[in-house]
Scaffold this motif. Structure first.
Motif: not given
Length: 81
Positions: A34-35, A42-45, A47-50
């Protein structure tokens, strides 16, 4: 000898093909988290890995250009005994 060289070349070529790069997508039946609180979407993949700056800080080490005397270290004590 030739067989070993050929095997090594084939192994390197097979490993080179493993580095396929495509956009990351959730697996079938899964969704992205979820955002975050306060975010509108929500963040994209990627952005989640940064990594955030605290997880991977930039180096701030200044290289010494000349030999310098070390300052006295009050914690550099001789061993007890």
């Amino acid at each position: 000898m030739i067989h070993r060289t050929t095997s090594a070349i084939v192994a390197v070529l097979l490993l080179a093909g493993c580095g396929q790069r495509t956009d990351l997508q959730p697996t079938a039946g899964q969704t992205l988290p979820e955002a975050p609180y306060g975010a509108t979407e929500p963040l994209d993949a990627n952005e989640l890995l940064a990594l955030d700056p605290q997880a991977a800080p930039e180096r701030s080490v200044e290289l010494r250009r000349e030999s310098e005397e070390r300052e006295d270290d009050p914690f550099d004590l001789p061993p007890e005994g």
